[in-house]
Scaffold this motif. Structure first.
Motif, short mmCIF file in Angstrom:
data_model
loop_
_atom_site.label_atom_id
_atom_site.label_comp_id
_atom_site.label_asym_id
_atom_site.label_seq_id
_atom_site.Cartn_x
_atom_site.Cartn_y
_atom_site.Cartn_z
N VAL A 58 12.05 -2.22 35.79
CA VAL A 58 12.67 -2.26 37.11
C VAL A 58 12.98 -0.56 37.23
O VAL A 58 13.50 -0.05 36.16
N GLU A 59 12.56 0.05 38.18
CA GLU A 59 13.17 1.46 38.37
C GLU A 59 14.68 1.54 39.03
O GLU A 59 14.94 0.66 39.94
N GLU A 60 15.46 2.16 38.37
CA GLU A 60 16.80 2.09 38.77
C GLU A 60 17.50 3.79 39.19
O GLU A 60 17.16 4.68 38.35
N ARG A 61 18.57 3.72 39.89
CA ARG A 61 19.13 5.03 40.21
C ARG A 61 20.39 4.78 39.59
O ARG A 61 21.27 3.83 40.26
N ILE A 62 20.81 5.51 38.52
CA ILE A 62 22.14 5.10 38.18
C ILE A 62 23.12 6.55 38.09
O ILE A 62 22.40 7.53 38.19
N THR A 85 26.10 -4.98 41.42
CA THR A 85 25.56 -4.38 40.22
C THR A 85 25.34 -5.46 39.14
O THR A 85 24.26 -5.64 38.28
N ALA A 86 26.58 -5.99 38.80
CA ALA A 86 26.67 -6.96 37.68
C ALA A 86 25.76 -8.00 37.75
O ALA A 86 25.20 -8.59 37.01
N ALA A 87 25.91 -8.77 39.10
CA ALA A 87 25.08 -9.76 39.67
C ALA A 87 23.66 -9.56 39.34
O ALA A 87 22.79 -10.64 38.82
N ARG A 88 23.03 -8.28 39.89
CA ARG A 88 21.52 -8.13 39.75
C ARG A 88 21.08 -7.90 38.28
O ARG A 88 20.06 -8.41 37.74
N VAL A 89 22.03 -7.17 37.29
CA VAL A 89 21.44 -6.99 35.89
C VAL A 89 21.72 -8.29 35.17
O VAL A 89 20.91 -8.53 34.53
N GLU A 90 22.49 -9.06 35.57
CA GLU A 90 22.86 -10.31 34.67
C GLU A 90 21.69 -11.47 35.29
O GLU A 90 21.05 -11.97 34.28
N GLN A 91 21.12 -11.23 36.47
CA GLN A 91 19.99 -12.09 36.88
C GLN A 91 18.65 -11.71 36.08
O GLN A 91 17.90 -12.65 35.51
N LEU A 92 18.55 -10.33 35.93
CA LEU A 92 17.52 -9.80 35.07
C LEU A 92 17.43 -10.46 33.61
O LEU A 92 16.60 -10.82 33.13
#
Length: 576
Positions: free
Chosen positions: A225-229, A205-212
């Motif tokens: 982006v649509e997310e399920r948290i 998750t951290a890698a995906r958020v950091e990339q955005l």
């Protein structure tokens, strides 16, 4: 020797005067008998007095009298500023302050000008008085206070937002998070601020958020982006996450806002596949900030035709609208769909024929055709053998005017809107059009206590804070024309009128109100709000019919005293 002494005597004042010029100071020197010994040329920049007075031997009393006659009233306490000050009384107070060993004050002598007065009595009885323009400093202080209030208000608004909000700096370190976001991981602010996503989430998750975040930070292009948290308590949170870049180069920030869509979605994924779809029964109805009453009336007329044909229940009905594109899509289709109908529109005779043939081939019945009488080829459609309801959209009938003054009321969420009749008088509760004053009630009781006419936003904020703290209902007018309009509408018990405003100055606005009151038989106290207490301005205010005046900057004590004098004293009521 004598010639040398006289030259030295002249050089000393010249040096003192040059020093005052360099420092931007106005300076007076008085002897022990309060007679002028020296006055710098800079004094005339601060005080509008005759240069002929600034000669050695002039009495302090004469200089103070000239200052009073010029309209300046510095050194007056806030509780006395709204009253006229006696000339001799003011001169005596200034002489008393002049004899203090040390005296200092800052006074506002104009709309945007502040002067600092300093007086020092020497052991030999001589007095040195200086004047210094501190306008820039005061403006910076006012701007600082306004910025501080604005920042505090912004922080309060962001903290109260129902949507989670995150702000990260250029290093993607958390610098601000609101209450809604902290509730997701159930963490306090100290456990989030100063950290990165790597400290709070798993590696994937951290890698995906950091990339955005890096993408937005580098390009400045917003993303969604649509997310399920998964919340800390295990409940899922479906959000539409928006990321923006704000700030200046070298000081960029990434702002993340999450729109909670949990109540609107149909889960279709898992934590590793967070995609989701809108629920089948979710409908978005059209809305806008400014409602066009004519368009809304047309919609109600059209839907009334539908109700008459379908018995009022449109759920599940297949309705085909035949009209020009703008009217069909803008007025009818969305409303029919929102009421549960399966509806679409065709915009030509060819489209209508093709649609009917396709529906027949698929065994899909058409329950109703809504036909615009102005549509080209409407005669053929009217005789096609389908249930047709013709709409005379090119003519405005009594139904149209009836619909224009109807009010739709939704009883509860999900219920169908229904129409109820509104008494004609209720239509004009909030506004009126009048060519004279005969139709206005002279005994109308105002629905607010204080009307403030003030064009400066900072001063508007100050007035609002003071009046809200007093528990006094009020409205703000930004110019003289708006002040007169709000007076007519609300009939306040007191008006605080700034005399310098755009469109119409406070003096003209007060005169217009007084003229109108002659026909109404009413009287509203009007208190002038001025930047400086000049005799000429005060006389103009009184000639315009104003009752009193106060000078800026205003204070709670000043406003409370005026309120007691003109509102509480007249009505006997006390603000809650």
């Amino acid at each position: 020797m004598n010639d040398g002494a006289s030259v030295d005597t002249k050089i000393q004042p010249d040096i003192f005067d040059a020093a005052c010029d360099l420092l931007g100071l106005g300076a007076f020197v008085y002897d022990r008998n309060d007679c002028l010994v020296f006055a710098s040329r800079q004094v005339l920049r601060f005080l509008p007095i005759d240069a002929g007075l600034l000669v050695p031997g002039t009495r302090l009393r004469d200089i103070l009298g000239a200052i009073y006659d010029a309209g300046l009233r510095y050194g007056i306490s806030s509780e006395r500023r709204h009253r006229k000050v006696n000339r001799e009384e003011w001169i005596s107070e200034r002489i008393s302050a002049h004899w203090r060993e040390h005296h200092e004050m800052v006074e506002r002598l104009g709309k945007d000008r502040w002067i600092q007065f300093r007086k020092r009595r020497l052991p030999n009885g001589w007095n040195i008085s200086t004047l210094w323009d501190v306008s820039d400093q005061k403006r910076q202080e006012e701007q600082w206070r306004a910025d501080t209030n604005r920042i505090a208000l912004t922080e309060e608004v962001l903290e109260a937002l129902p949507s989670p909000l995150i702000i990260k700096d250029a290093n993607l370190v958390y610098v601000a998070v609101n209450k809604a976001y902290r509730a997701v991981p159930s963490l306090e602010a100290d456990a989030i601020l100063g950290k990165t996503i790597w400290d709070l989430a798993d590696a994937q998750t951290a890698a995906r958020v950091e990339q955005l975040d890096l993408q937005v930070l580098k390009t400045g292009i917003p993303t969604r982006v649509e997310e399920r948290i998964v919340r800390a308590d295990g409940r899922p949170l479906y959000v539409s996450t928006h990321k923006y870049r704000i700030g200046m180069p070298e000081k960029y920030f990434v702002v993340t806002v999450m729109d909670d869509l949990t109540d609107l979605v149909e889960p279709a994924g898992s934590a590793t596949s967070p995609r989701f779809d809108l629920r089948a029964d979710t409908h978005f109805i059209p809305a806008q900030n400014c409602v066009d009453p004519v368009v809304e009336a047309e919609k109600r007329v059209f839907l009334r035709h539908c109700d008459a044909e379908g018995g009022g229940d449109l759920a599940g009905k297949r309705i085909l609208v035949v009209a020009c594109k703008s009217r069909a899509e803008g007025l009818m289709v969305a409303d029919l769909q929102a009421r549960g109908a399966d509806s679409c529109a065709v915009h030509s005779l060819g489209e209508f024929r093709a649609f009917v043939e396709t529906a027949a081939a698929c065994n899909v019945p058409i329950d109703l055709v809504l036909l615009d009488d102005a549509f080209d080829g409407h005669e053929e459609i009217a005789t096609c053998g389908l249930p047709v309801q013709r709409l005379a959209t090119d003519s405005i009938s009594a139904d149209f005017f009836a619909a224009l003054f109807e009010q739709q009321v939704v009883a509860s969420e999900g219920s169908e809107p229904h129409v109820r009749d509104v008494p004609p008088s209720a239509l004009f509760d909030d506004w009126h059009i009048a060519t004279d004053f005969d139709g206005l009630s002279p005994s109308a009781q105002g629905d607010i206590e204080v009307l403030v006419a003030e064009d400066n936003q900072i001063n508007q904020f100050v007035f609002s804070q003071i009046l809200e703290g007093m528990g006094v209902s009020h409205r703000i007018a930004e110019n003289g024309e708006e002040a007169v309009a709000l007076w007519r509408k609300h009939m306040p018990r007191l008006i605080l009128m700034d005399i310098s405003m755009p469109l119409k100055c406070g003096i003209d606005a007060a005169a217009e109100i007084r003229e109108a009151e002659k026909a109404l038989g009413t009287y509203t106290p009007i208190v002038a709000v001025t930047a400086q207490a000049l005799n000429a301005d005060m006389q103009k205010c009184l000639d315009a019919g104003m009752d009193d005046y106060i000078t800026k900057p205003v204070s709670p004590d000043m406003i409370e005293e005026i309120y007691r004098k003109f509102v509480t004293g007249r009505t006997g009521s006390v603000a809650a």
